[in-house]
Design a protein around this motif. Structure first.
Motif, mmCIF file in Angstrom:
data_model
loop_
_atom_site.group_PDB
_atom_site.id
_atom_site.type_symbol
_atom_site.label_atom_id
_atom_site.label_comp_id
_atom_site.label_asym_id
_atom_site.label_seq_id
_atom_site.Cartn_x
_atom_site.Cartn_y
_atom_site.Cartn_z
ATOM 1 N N VAL A 130 8.475 18.136 6.575
ATOM 2 C CA VAL A 130 7.944 17.237 7.344
ATOM 3 C C VAL A 130 7.495 18.014 8.616
ATOM 4 C CG1 VAL A 130 7.700 14.848 8.483
ATOM 5 C CG2 VAL A 130 8.985 15.260 6.267
ATOM 6 N N TRP A 131 6.472 18.425 8.983
ATOM 7 C CA TRP A 131 6.190 19.078 10.146
ATOM 8 C C TRP A 131 6.255 18.443 11.302
ATOM 9 C CZ3 TRP A 131 6.992 24.295 9.403
ATOM 10 C CH2 TRP A 131 6.349 24.674 8.196
ATOM 11 N N THR A 132 6.149 17.231 11.628
ATOM 12 C CA THR A 132 6.215 16.302 12.555
ATOM 13 C C THR A 132 7.649 16.417 13.039
ATOM 14 O OG1 THR A 132 6.157 14.598 11.338
ATOM 15 C CG2 THR A 132 4.090 15.226 12.055
ATOM 16 N N GLU A 133 8.340 16.500 12.066
ATOM 17 C CA GLU A 133 9.910 16.509 12.370
ATOM 18 C C GLU A 133 10.353 17.789 12.960
ATOM 19 O OE1 GLU A 133 12.109 15.046 8.993
ATOM 20 O OE2 GLU A 133 11.346 13.038 9.204
ATOM 21 N N VAL A 134 9.696 18.872 12.333
ATOM 22 C CA VAL A 134 10.065 20.178 12.655
ATOM 23 C C VAL A 134 9.602 20.360 14.041
ATOM 24 C CG1 VAL A 134 9.524 22.500 12.340
ATOM 25 C CG2 VAL A 134 9.977 21.076 10.419
ATOM 26 N N ALA A 135 8.367 19.868 14.386
ATOM 27 C CA ALA A 135 7.916 19.905 15.979
ATOM 28 C C ALA A 135 8.937 19.314 16.688
ATOM 29 C CB ALA A 135 6.593 19.397 15.895
ATOM 30 N N GLN A 136 9.232 18.400 16.357
ATOM 31 C CA GLN A 136 10.246 17.329 17.387
ATOM 32 C C GLN A 136 11.669 18.259 17.534
ATOM 33 O OE1 GLN A 136 10.537 13.618 15.459
ATOM 34 N NE2 GLN A 136 8.315 13.139 16.329
ATOM 35 N N ASP A 137 12.025 18.512 16.227
ATOM 36 C CA ASP A 137 13.476 19.376 16.480
ATOM 37 C C ASP A 137 13.503 20.716 17.439
ATOM 38 O OD1 ASP A 137 14.509 17.290 14.701
ATOM 39 O OD2 ASP A 137 14.128 18.478 12.942
ATOM 40 N N HIS A 138 12.257 21.201 17.371
ATOM 41 C CA HIS A 138 12.125 22.601 18.093
ATOM 42 C C HIS A 138 11.427 22.239 19.535
ATOM 43 C CE1 HIS A 138 13.392 25.139 15.098
ATOM 44 N NE2 HIS A 138 12.963 24.311 14.265
ATOM 45 N N LEU A 139 11.511 20.946 19.902
ATOM 46 C CA LEU A 139 10.968 20.590 21.361
ATOM 47 C C LEU A 139 9.508 20.988 21.591
ATOM 48 C CD1 LEU A 139 14.503 21.312 22.983
ATOM 49 C CD2 LEU A 139 13.962 19.347 21.884
ATOM 50 N N TYR A 140 8.809 20.844 20.643
ATOM 51 C CA TYR A 140 7.300 21.073 21.059
ATOM 52 C C TYR A 140 6.678 19.969 21.660
ATOM 53 C CZ TYR A 140 6.866 25.583 18.610
ATOM 54 O OH TYR A 140 6.979 26.692 18.327
ATOM 55 N N PHE A 141 5.896 19.874 22.665
ATOM 56 C CA PHE A 141 5.471 18.911 23.440
ATOM 57 C C PHE A 141 4.667 17.921 22.628
ATOM 58 C CE2 PHE A 141 1.757 16.647 25.937
ATOM 59 C CZ PHE A 141 2.761 16.292 27.049
ATOM 60 N N ASP A 142 4.114 18.288 21.685
ATOM 61 C CA ASP A 142 3.399 17.391 20.592
ATOM 62 C C ASP A 142 2.898 18.073 19.296
ATOM 63 O OD1 ASP A 142 0.941 18.461 21.256
ATOM 64 O OD2 ASP A 142 0.225 16.695 22.683
#
Length: 279
Positions: A224-236
């Motif tokens: 789930v790429w949205t979760e990956v983005a959140q886990d790696h502290l991307y802004f959005d």
């Protein structure tokens, strides 16, 4: 595809992560090489390589003897020789500056013939390694030669705490905090990073974050790429998608499909997250 790997002893281990040599042909003739927070040196004894930048249609001139690849902030494509025979050196950030004595920004996003960096010494190194024979003997000879070549650069030591913080946090450190750890202004820190590493602190941080992401995403499970983005502290999500394609040349979904294809076709090669089948 597997590689023989050798980890150098101190003091060289502070500047070189490992040496490596291929143990057979590459499974794919052409591969994309993802950018990572390191410079690379290859001393070649076999057929030439060809490399090209992202978006370029034609390959560079043949890479034959020895060359140094600075830190890249974009992917590039390599056409491998049929039977590769070389010794590679993966430098730690700033390691090429300390060992080779060359300004890192002169190598950034470049492939430079080693004799342009080391002069006649480059040919002597290659000849010594050729005479040594097998990979293990070559590792030992090269470790000795590079250890003798280490330069003592005060500026390298100055940014060492910043480099440690970036590596241990996988790039999640503010530039202001890095400057404070180095005891310099943010502006001077950027100057030091460009000279010693080849890129500014923010770019190196992004490369550390990418490396950690590629190494930890589990391609055997639904992603789930949205979760990956959140886990790696991307802004959005939009920031994540843009950064990912900028570095890899693919959307996250395309990258995942290609990684899974490699895992199905050549399982032994699937662990090399930095290499991605081209086409």
């Amino acid at each position: 595809m597997s590689f023989l790997v050798h980890y150098p002893a101190p003091p060289l281990s502070a500047f070189v992560e490992y040496f490596y040599s291929p143990a057979g042909p590459m499974p794919y003739a052409i591969e994309k090489v993802m950018p990572m927070p390191c410079a690379d040196l290859k001393i070649n004894f076999g057929d030439p390589f060809h490399a090209r930048r992202a978006g370029e249609g034609a390959a560079t001139e043949a890479l034959r003897d020895s060359w140094c690849m600075g830190l890249w902030d974009e992917y590039h494509t390599v056409t491998w020789p049929t039977n590769p025979d070389y010794i590679g050196v993966r430098f730690r950030p700033g390691g090429g500056f300390a060992v080779l004595g060359v300004e890192a920004d002169e190598l950034a996003n470049q492939v430079v013939a080693l004799d342009a960096v080391l002069g006649r010494f480059a040919g002597e190194v290659r000849e010594r390694l050729y005479e040594a024979g097998g990979a293990q003997a070559r590792f030992q000879v090269l470790e000795t030669l590079l250890t003798r070549a280490i330069r003592r650069w005060p500026d390298s030591g100055r940014i060492a705490p910043a480099l440690t913080a970036l590596a241990e946090s996988h790039g999640h450190v503010q530039v202001g905090d890095l400057a404070q750890s180095a005891g310099v202004s943010q502006k001077h820190l950027i100057t030091l990073f460009n000279r010693i590493i080849g890129v500014p602190p923010k770019t190196l941080a992004r490369l550390y974050r990418l490396q950690y992401l590629l190494d930890t995403v589990d391609i055997a499970r639904p992603v789930v790429w949205t979760e990956v983005a959140q886990d790696h502290l991307y802004f959005d999500q939009a920031h994540f998608n843009k950064d990912f394609k900028r570095f890899t040349g693919h959307t996250p979904g395309e990258y995942l499909a290609l990684r899974r294809r490699v895992a199905a076709e050549t399982p032994d090669h699937a662990g090399h997250t930095r290499l991605l089948r081209a086409g």
